[in-house]
Design a protein around this motif. Structure first.
Motif, PDB file in Angstrom:
ATOM      1  N   TYR A  52       0.862  -1.177   0.000  1.00  0.00           N
ATOM      2  CA  TYR A  52       0.000   0.000   0.000  1.00  0.00           C
ATOM      3  C   TYR A  52       0.898   1.226   0.000  1.00  0.00           C
ATOM      4  CZ  TYR A  52      -3.035   3.695   1.624  1.00  0.00           C
ATOM      5  OH  TYR A  52      -3.707   4.886   1.734  1.00  0.00           O
ATOM      6  N   ILE A  53       0.678   2.112  -0.972  1.00  0.00           N
ATOM      7  CA  ILE A  53       1.483   3.326  -1.090  1.00  0.00           C
ATOM      8  C   ILE A  53       0.534   4.517  -1.137  1.00  0.00           C
ATOM      9  CG2 ILE A  53       3.149   4.609  -2.480  1.00  0.00           C
ATOM     10  CD1 ILE A  53       3.982   1.856  -3.678  1.00  0.00           C
ATOM     11  N   ARG A  54       0.753   5.431  -0.233  1.00  0.00           N
ATOM     12  CA  ARG A  54      -0.018   6.676  -0.222  1.00  0.00           C
ATOM     13  C   ARG A  54       0.966   7.827  -0.378  1.00  0.00           C
ATOM     14  NH1 ARG A  54      -3.577   9.176   4.642  1.00  0.00           N
ATOM     15  NH2 ARG A  54      -4.493  10.860   3.451  1.00  0.00           N
ATOM     16  N   LEU A  55       0.968   8.419  -1.563  1.00  0.00           N
ATOM     17  CA  LEU A  55       1.882   9.527  -1.832  1.00  0.00           C
ATOM     18  C   LEU A  55       1.392  10.803  -1.160  1.00  0.00           C
ATOM     19  CD1 LEU A  55       2.974   9.412  -5.589  1.00  0.00           C
ATOM     20  CD2 LEU A  55       4.187   8.579  -3.588  1.00  0.00           C
ATOM     21  N   ASP A  56       2.333  11.577  -0.697  1.00  0.00           N
ATOM     22  CA  ASP A  56       2.052  12.917  -0.210  1.00  0.00           C
ATOM     23  C   ASP A  56       1.549  13.735  -1.400  1.00  0.00           C
ATOM     24  OD1 ASP A  56       3.322  15.863   0.222  1.00  0.00           O
ATOM     25  OD2 ASP A  56       2.777  14.942   2.141  1.00  0.00           O
ATOM     26  N   SER A  57       0.665  14.681  -1.162  1.00  0.00           N
ATOM     27  CA  SER A  57       0.082  15.463  -2.262  1.00  0.00           C
ATOM     28  C   SER A  57       1.109  16.324  -3.001  1.00  0.00           C
ATOM     29  CB  SER A  57      -1.060  16.337  -1.752  1.00  0.00           C
ATOM     30  OG  SER A  57      -0.581  17.243  -0.786  1.00  0.00           O
ATOM     31  N   SER A  58       2.288  16.523  -2.426  1.00  0.00           N
ATOM     32  CA  SER A  58       3.322  17.303  -3.110  1.00  0.00           C
ATOM     33  C   SER A  58       4.275  16.416  -3.913  1.00  0.00           C
ATOM     34  CB  SER A  58       4.117  18.126  -2.094  1.00  0.00           C
ATOM     35  OG  SER A  58       4.803  17.269  -1.220  1.00  0.00           O
ATOM     36  N   CYS A  59       3.946  15.120  -4.045  1.00  0.00           N
ATOM     37  CA  CYS A  59       4.804  14.184  -4.769  1.00  0.00           C
ATOM     38  C   CYS A  59       4.065  13.616  -5.969  1.00  0.00           C
ATOM     39  CB  CYS A  59       5.244  13.057  -3.843  1.00  0.00           C
ATOM     40  SG  CYS A  59       6.323  13.639  -2.512  1.00  0.00           S
ATOM     41  N   LYS A  60       4.836  13.036  -6.892  1.00  0.00           N
ATOM     42  CA  LYS A  60       4.248  12.452  -8.093  1.00  0.00           C
ATOM     43  C   LYS A  60       5.033  11.201  -8.490  1.00  0.00           C
ATOM     44  CE  LYS A  60       7.055  15.185 -11.265  1.00  0.00           C
ATOM     45  NZ  LYS A  60       7.904  14.206 -11.856  1.00  0.00           N
ATOM     46  N   TRP A  61       4.335  10.307  -9.187  1.00  0.00           N
ATOM     47  CA  TRP A  61       4.992   9.135  -9.752  1.00  0.00           C
ATOM     48  C   TRP A  61       5.813   9.572 -10.959  1.00  0.00           C
ATOM     49  CZ3 TRP A  61       5.264   4.389  -7.690  1.00  0.00           C
ATOM     50  CH2 TRP A  61       4.364   4.061  -6.689  1.00  0.00           C
ATOM     51  N   ASN A  62       6.947   8.937 -11.172  1.00  0.00           N
ATOM     52  CA  ASN A  62       7.810   9.246 -12.320  1.00  0.00           C
ATOM     53  C   ASN A  62       7.587   8.257 -13.468  1.00  0.00           C
ATOM     54  OD1 ASN A  62       9.025  11.456 -11.060  1.00  0.00           O
ATOM     55  ND2 ASN A  62      10.384  10.098  -9.929  1.00  0.00           N
ATOM     56  N   GLY A  63       6.472   7.571 -13.444  1.00  0.00           N
ATOM     57  CA  GLY A  63       6.110   6.586 -14.466  1.00  0.00           C
ATOM     58  C   GLY A  63       4.856   5.871 -14.006  1.00  0.00           C
ATOM     59  N   LEU A  64       4.572   4.738 -14.623  1.00  0.00           N
ATOM     60  CA  LEU A  64       3.377   3.968 -14.298  1.00  0.00           C
ATOM     61  C   LEU A  64       3.637   3.061 -13.092  1.00  0.00           C
ATOM     62  CD1 LEU A  64       0.468   3.294 -15.177  1.00  0.00           C
ATOM     63  CD2 LEU A  64       1.447   1.522 -16.640  1.00  0.00           C
ATOM     64  N   GLN A  65       2.827   3.205 -12.055  1.00  0.00           N
ATOM     65  CA  GLN A  65       3.001   2.462 -10.806  1.00  0.00           C
ATOM     66  C   GLN A  65       3.038   0.953 -11.046  1.00  0.00           C
ATOM     67  OE1 GLN A  65       0.964   4.974 -11.607  1.00  0.00           O
ATOM     68  NE2 GLN A  65      -0.133   5.714  -9.829  1.00  0.00           N
ATOM     69  N   ARG A  66       2.047   0.429 -11.776  1.00  0.00           N
ATOM     70  CA  ARG A  66       1.982  -1.006 -12.026  1.00  0.00           C
ATOM     71  C   ARG A  66       3.240  -1.479 -12.748  1.00  0.00           C
ATOM     72  NH1 ARG A  66       0.684  -2.450 -16.642  1.00  0.00           N
ATOM     73  NH2 ARG A  66      -1.031  -1.004 -16.949  1.00  0.00           N
ATOM     74  N   GLY A  67       3.710  -0.713 -13.716  1.00  0.00           N
ATOM     75  CA  GLY A  67       4.924  -1.076 -14.455  1.00  0.00           C
ATOM     76  C   GLY A  67       6.138  -1.156 -13.544  1.00  0.00           C
ATOM     77  N   PHE A  68       6.279  -0.176 -12.661  1.00  0.00           N
ATOM     78  CA  PHE A  68       7.382  -0.214 -11.697  1.00  0.00           C
ATOM     79  C   PHE A  68       7.278  -1.458 -10.813  1.00  0.00           C
ATOM     80  CE2 PHE A  68       7.573   4.706 -11.679  1.00  0.00           C
ATOM     81  CZ  PHE A  68       8.541   4.719 -12.664  1.00  0.00           C
ATOM     82  N   PHE A  69       6.075  -1.749 -10.335  1.00  0.00           N
ATOM     83  CA  PHE A  69       5.859  -2.889  -9.440  1.00  0.00           C
ATOM     84  C   PHE A  69       6.178  -4.207 -10.148  1.00  0.00           C
ATOM     85  CE2 PHE A  69       3.119  -6.010  -7.248  1.00  0.00           C
ATOM     86  CZ  PHE A  69       3.568  -5.836  -5.944  1.00  0.00           C
ATOM     87  N   VAL A  70       5.690  -4.368 -11.357  1.00  0.00           N
ATOM     88  CA  VAL A  70       5.923  -5.603 -12.115  1.00  0.00           C
ATOM     89  C   VAL A  70       7.410  -5.770 -12.406  1.00  0.00           C
ATOM     90  CG1 VAL A  70       5.506  -6.746 -14.337  1.00  0.00           C
ATOM     91  CG2 VAL A  70       3.603  -5.736 -13.066  1.00  0.00           C
TER      92      VAL A  70
END
Length: 176
Positions: A52-70
């Motif tokens: 479970y990942i809850r990003l702070d509202s001042s942060c962003k993913w640098n790509g697709l979450q599922r892709g990083f996880f896989v």
């Protein structure tokens, strides 16, 4: 007290699935709040890993979450290949079935909102099948009786973020 905060912040997974023998471990990064990984060995669902990942509202993913996880999963289990054989989507839910090294099948689930992701490895495929049947009663999982991957995966995107840069704080720009 902190542990109870964690479980109440997780896209209502605890309401959907009750797992036995669940072990949660908090994960920390300057961009996350109340994030954790969890391993369980349930009588019905078998082994299930979740992050479970809850990003702070001042942060962003640098790509697709599922892709990083896989990708992290594939690297960690040292798989030679990971081939997508089925993906089913409904609202904020993706359920993917992968063929690992042309032998074993595994399901990866991604539930997401703007700042939250719950990524799940469903080794037996039963939990994934039950989720799909909630919105598609006619669904038949043709991969359940095939050889299934068994692993002790416990890596984390949050832990590896320092090295891999999966997410980062958005830079503030002030134009004059």
């Amino acid at each position: 007290m902190l542990n109870s905060c964690v479980s109440s912040q997780n896209l209502n997974l605890d309401e959907k699935i009750k797992l036995i023998n669940e072990k949660k471990t908090l994960t920390f990064d300057n961009c996350t709040n109340f994030s954790y990984i969890s391993n369980s060995d349930d009588n019905l669902y078998g082994k299930i890993f979740s992050e479970y990942i809850r990003l702070d509202s001042s942060c962003k993913w640098n790509g697709l979450q599922r892709g990083f996880f896989v990708d992290l999963f594939k690297d960690t289990i040292k798989a030679k290949s990971l081939k997508l054989v089925e993906r089913i989507e409904n609202k904020n839910l993706e359920i993917s079935t992968y063929l690992v090294d042309n032998i074993y099948y595994v399901n990866i689930i991604n539930r997401y909102t703007v700042f939250e992701d719950l990524l799940i490895i469903d080794y037996k495929g039963i939990y994934s099948t039950n989720l799909i049947k909630e919105f598609n009663k006619e669904y038949k999982n043709i991969y359940l009786d095939k050889p299934r991957l068994m692993s002790n995966y416990s890596n984390s995107l949050v832990r590896m973020n320092f090295i891999k840069g999966y997410f980062s704080r958005e830079s503030e720009r002030f134009d004059n």
